[in-house]
Write an enzyme that holds these catalytic residues in place. Structure first.
Site, PDB file in Angstrom:
ATOM      1  N   GLY A  21       0.811  -1.221   0.000  1.00  0.00           N
ATOM      2  CA  GLY A  21       0.000   0.000   0.000  1.00  0.00           C
ATOM      3  C   GLY A  21       0.837   1.261   0.000  1.00  0.00           C
ATOM      4  N   CYS A  73      -0.969   1.628  -9.556  1.00  0.00           N
ATOM      5  CA  CYS A  73      -1.035   1.403  -8.108  1.00  0.00           C
ATOM      6  C   CYS A  73      -2.490   1.237  -7.690  1.00  0.00           C
ATOM      7  CB  CYS A  73      -0.363   2.565  -7.389  1.00  0.00           C
ATOM      8  SG  CYS A  73      -1.285   3.247  -6.028  1.00  0.00           S
ATOM      9  N   LYS A  80       4.888   3.292 -16.115  1.00  0.00           N
ATOM     10  CA  LYS A  80       4.813   1.884 -15.716  1.00  0.00           C
ATOM     11  C   LYS A  80       3.379   1.394 -15.823  1.00  0.00           C
ATOM     12  CE  LYS A  80       6.248  -1.360 -12.151  1.00  0.00           C
ATOM     13  NZ  LYS A  80       7.047  -1.502 -10.916  1.00  0.00           N
ATOM     14  N   GLY A 106      12.408  -7.863  -9.573  1.00  0.00           N
ATOM     15  CA  GLY A 106      11.684  -7.551  -8.348  1.00  0.00           C
ATOM     16  C   GLY A 106      11.735  -8.693  -7.351  1.00  0.00           C
ATOM     17  N   THR A 107      10.718  -9.534  -7.424  1.00  0.00           N
ATOM     18  CA  THR A 107      10.548 -10.636  -6.482  1.00  0.00           C
ATOM     19  C   THR A 107      11.778 -11.534  -6.364  1.00  0.00           C
ATOM     20  OG1 THR A 107       8.196 -10.558  -6.989  1.00  0.00           O
ATOM     21  CG2 THR A 107       8.993 -12.565  -5.958  1.00  0.00           C
TER      22      THR A 107
END
Ligand SMILES: Cc1cc2nc3c(=O)[nH]c(=O)nc-3n(C[C@H](O)[C@H](O)[C@H](O)COP(=O)(O)OP(=O)(O)OC[C@H]3O[C@@H](n4cnc5c(N)ncnc54)[C@H](O)[C@@H]3O)c2cc1C
Ligand SMILES: Cc1cc2nc3c(=O)[nH]c(=O)nc-3n(C[C@H](O)[C@H](O)[C@H](O)COP(=O)(O)OP(=O)(O)OC[C@H]3O[C@@H](n4cnc5c(N)ncnc54)[C@H](O)[C@@H]3O)c2cc1C
Ligand SMILES: Cc1cc2nc3c(=O)[nH]c(=O)nc-3n(C[C@H](O)[C@H](O)[C@H](O)COP(=O)(O)O)c2cc1C
Ligand SMILES: Cc1cc2nc3c(=O)[nH]c(=O)nc-3n(C[C@H](O)[C@H](O)[C@H](O)COP(=O)(O)O)c2cc1C
Ligand code: FES
Ligand code: FES
Lengths: 301, 235, 301, 235
Positions: free
Chosen positions: C73, C130, C165, C265-266
């Protein structure tokens, strides 16, 4: 405690909510040699088209992390041959038979559905998410308008219970589900496979002749579950939820998200008895949690 | 669920795995094998290499993820076997040659064993082609009238086609295609064992299609053994 | 053989195409304690908003098959505090610094970007994907019109290289990419996380307070790769590709699909040195395949 | 990459794993542990249970997928350890109690060892609460002035708060919260070790937030040890 696993999907009664997904269970014959498939709730046939199709050339399956890409390309014997050679076998089983129909043009769909509608089948699943379908260069299931058109036309030619199978590649899956409801669909099933791809880096080309292929399996489950949840919150017709269900816990998640029935696809390739084991697991869970009927937990989230 | 009895390395990347239990299976049939839970997703098809009253054996080469996991199995570890699947080789009579290329020799051991026990088999020759190094010569020799080994060449060059009524072959497609082509000039019937990527293994999902003169066939159910002349090879 | 790993992304020169993805690498400090991060090509900062945000309550991470769901968030210190406390550290590194900007309203975005544009940063990544952004109840990155509006307004307030993005939840990702190009974006990055969900079946409720969360990791790679491929074929501005890249082979796939840079990323959570190892792997591959410059394979598929 | 020396089951679902190597780490710090490639995706945070010149030890309970894999490790198997991460317990003096609930006793062994070696520690009492069965009493006893065990009750009831300058605690949140609340009436400073789901483990991803009176803190970097009164507990 006796758990009640019966579910009513519109007017169709399933003895339990477990259905084998289209394209992963053939016409039932092969798995019936492995276990007693009459313990299941129902079967969706391999996607059928008006005429026989040989399917795609080249590699048809590719493994990805917790998923598979497939590019079968609707290889099938055509609806007439299906009726001739396969339907009898299915009809004799104590199972709900759902005939999955695909096609390349609207006319093809209409004719195929019309032919099937004269037969003793329990339900039609209209596959508007097949990657080979062309309509202005777009699959029927991506845009609202084309989905509306096909469901409207198909509704005119069949009195059979009609479930529309949605594509996760849809622009707005909730809108499309609503459109199907408005046009008289008796239910929605989702999700079909995600448009995806793999590259063979040594050969420096796409793995699949068609470049893109369809992703299924546990990898997609969190997205599929979200889509099923969204759709269930926004339509009043019942929903068959699927996408990566591999065990009874996944199945319960889809039911809690609002699905009336659940379909098992890729899991059959991990374990040919997946359907049975999921059924047993659901029963155990219901007993442990003192849930008498599935209705008590459906859509609870 | 079965238990591993042994899992012997016979070359850097080639293993023989023996599992305990009473299994069914004919020559040329295969099992869908896994020794893991849900990752990787699919099971791996492996031909029956040998089968006895209380065991089954697979001969495999380490290729990628799945076979690497298999190669780490130790005695008493668990392995999941679904099968036997597929049609298998026909139980024929007369003069027979078995031709294997590389790890393609795997199903030919059970074939040799069964055929050598079959009355009416007048000649049973085995041809095995390898790169770099031969394996399991002694094991195969005992069922063969003649055993021919070829290393780093073309095993196909060694075959005297007119000697045989039947050839059963398994190995690289290019090799099998060549055998089919060469056999056309003789009265030799060739059966080939085809390898395709598989998902269900039972004939339900249609991902393992093999092109034949009579349309697409399921390698897992209608095959893996096909009559050579029917097959439209990829190569 | 010397392989040339330099890439030019519009006018920005990266010493190699490896960039750490927003939200997975903080502001670089923590990983700099583990390895020499200056070997990388660049860093995207954690998503920044005009004002400080505490982020979401409840569970923020959930593991799925080959993926993770996150619901952070947009916890962040706000752009001003970032400039005050973090930017100096980043600026001293021999790395391209990309500042990722999120927001709840158009005005917030505009103000945040304006503030950052006065600073010495290399690039802005505009995060229009987002899940907390509201515009008619819709994220900016889902519909073409809202994407057009925000890119147009942002373009007016910054001269910095601007990368937009994109969200994989977009209705039509190719259309949105084209709209960004039309409105003057210097590049596109994709994909952000997929809207997805998980249910705690014992507690009979969604795992996340927000119900839906974002899926990332190897599970999504085949879909992300397809989207990157589609976008690369349809725009002329350069693309940063990401989504489930965990090893050098994945990275090469994205480059062959057309990506100029790739973001990791991950994978950082699987292996903190993932970025370095991917870089080494790419070098090895190029040497083996006798590829002198990445340009030779970019977009080859 | 480290090697497993031993992995002993000490209860049905509780294990002590010892790995070989020279590791760093202070009491209350943790490692991100994995013994698999990419599946499951995340590493698992485990507190340092003990550490020596050439080994590190973890005490863990089998919870789900990851810890199940750990429980199958055998001597000489490989294990990946990233760390040490986190702040750890402060090296304090005076009268100290260590209070562990269930598997929460894990980090307290190294704490006991270190504190017992620390000059100026006048009293070191250890309290351990369990369900059904106590574990590792003898191991902990040797560093404790007094060892209190509670089975199936509330270990918090056994603590005489006024005796202690410091309490270090690890275990169920409800227990730690109770200790913090109860200690407020005394001059006892409580440090709690918080458990949150983690991804990066290093402070970069912000998924492990712990609510405190001064805003969200990263459990992995700013913690896992927090001053008890600062924490806003979930329970
Ligand atoms: C009917 C049949 C019998 C076989 N018998 C044997 C045998 O006895 N011994 C032996 O060593 N090999 C045999 N193979 C090949 C064997 O199945 C593959 O080597 C194996 O699946 C590779 O898996 P992997 O995970 O190691 O490789 P990966 O490349 O990681 O596998 C990825 C995916 O591709 C599939 N795949 C990769 N290579 C092949 C292949 N050559 N054929 C089919 N699928 C493949 C895998 O099954 C898996 O789904 C047989 C194949 C078939 C179809
Ligand atoms: C700083 C810290 C130190 C810890 N020290 C120890 C220890 O010494 N001994 C011990 O037995 N346990 C310890 N835990 C808890 C341990 O991390 C979890 O039991 C473990 O991660 C569970 O993984 P799993 O795959 O078995 O369970 P699964 O439920 O399959 O895990 C799924 C995901 O949830 C996470 N998860 C599940 N439970 C927890 C939990 N309680 N805390 C954090 N993440 C969780 C996992 O890490 C994984 O990402 C510690 C946790 C933290 C945060
Ligand atoms: C090999 C294969 C073939 C498929 N064929 C069809 C098909 O013919 N018609 C159809 O509607 N869906 C088809 N599907 C999609 C599945 O029915 C299902 O929607 C999808 O795989 C997601 O569920 P899963 O993750 O449980 O597999 C096919 C899927 C696979 C894997
Ligand atoms: C924990 C976490 C936090 C993230 N925060 C942001 C963010 O602040 N801004 C943003 O644009 N993307 C954010 N992302 C998305 C990633 O940058 C990336 O787009 C996505 O995770 C897909 O790539 P991956 O599969 O390599 O992780 C976040 C992802 C994760 C996992
Ligand atoms: S693998 Fe499914 S039909 Fe052959
Ligand atoms: S786990 Fe990433 S910040 Fe704590």
């Amino acid at each position: 405690m006796m758990c009640n696993l019966k579910v009513k999907f519109k007017d169709v009664e399933f003895k339990n909510p477990i259905i084998m997904a289209s394209g992963t269970f053939g016409f039932g014959r092969e798995y019936s040699e492995i276990y007693d498939i009459e313990k299941l709730g129902g079967i969706c046939t391999k996607g059928l088209t008006l005429n026989k199709r040989e399917g795609n050339d080249g590699i048809r399956i590719w493994e990805t992390p917790s998923g598979i890409l497939n590019s079968v390309g609707l290889q099938n014997p055509g609806v007439r041959e299906f009726i001739e050679s396969e339907l009898d076998f299915l009809r004799k089983l104590d199972l709900i038979t759902i005939v999955n129909i695909g096609g390349a043009t609207l006319d093809e769909y209409i004719e195929a559905v019309s032919i099937v509608s004269n037969e003793d089948v329990d339900m039609i699943e209209l596959n508007i998410s097949c990657p080979n379908v062309k309509e202005g260069g777009m699959a029927f299931g991506i845009k609202e308008e084309s989905a509306r058109k096909i469901v409207r036309e198909i509704r005119k030619v069949t009195k059979l219970p009609l479930v529309v199978k949605l594509s996760p590649n849809a622009e707005d899956i909730v809108r499309i589900a609503k459109v199907c409801e408005e046009e008289g669909a008796d239910g929605i099933s989702l999700v079909n496979t995600f448009n995806a791809m793999a590259i063979d880096i040594r050969k420096k080309r796409a793995v699949f002749k068609n470049i893109y292929a369809g992703l299924s399996g546990p990898a997609i489950k969190p997205i599929a579950l979200r889509m099923v949840h969204e759709v269930c919150k926004n339509v009043s017709i019942p929903v068959m939820g699927m996408g990566g269900i591999t065990d009874w816990k996944d199945a319960i998640e889809f039911i809690m998200a609002g699905a009336t029935c659940i379909q098992i696809g890729t899991a059959n390739f991990i374990n040919p008895r997946a359907g049975l084991e999921i059924l047993e697991g659901i029963k155990r869970f219901m007993a442990e949690e003192k849930i008498e009927s599935i209705e008590e937990i459906r859509g609870i989230v | 669920m079965a238990r591993v009895i042994s899992n012997k390395r016979i070359l850097k990347d080639v293993f023989v795995l023996r599992a305990e239990g009473r299994f069914e299976g004919e020559m040329g049939q295969f099992y869908m094998v896994r020794a893991w839970d849900k990752f990787p997703l699919l099971s791996r098809p492996l031909s029956i290499h040998d089968i006895g009253n209380d065991y089954i054996e697979f001969l495999y080469r380490v290729q990628g993820q799945g076979t690497s996991i298999l190669s780490l199995l130790k005695p008493s570890d668990e392995i999941k076997l679904e099968g036997p699947y597929g049609n298998g080789f026909p139980l024929v009579k007369g003069k027979i040659a078995l031709v294997g290329g590389g790890i393609g020799i795997a199903p030919l051991y059970l074939a040799a064993k069964k055929l050598s026990q079959n009355e009416g088999v007048d000649l049973l020759d085995i041809y095995m082609g390898f790169r770099n190094e031969a394996i399991l010569e002694d094991k195969y020799k005992k069922f063969a009238d003649n055993l021919y080994i070829n290393i780093n060449g073309f095993i196909t060059d060694d075959i005297d086609f007119k000697k045989y009524d039947y050839i059963f072959t398994c190995g690289p497609e290019i090799m099998m295609k060549k055998i089919v082509d060469m056999a056309k000039d003789y009265n030799t019937k060739v059966y080939v064992s085809i390898e395709k990527r598989m998902a269900c293994g039972v004939g339900a999902c249609l991902v393992c299609s093999c092109k034949t003169k009579s349309g697409n066939k399921r390698t897992c159910k209608d095959g893996p053994v096909f009559f050579g002349e029917d097959v439209i090879f990829d190569v």
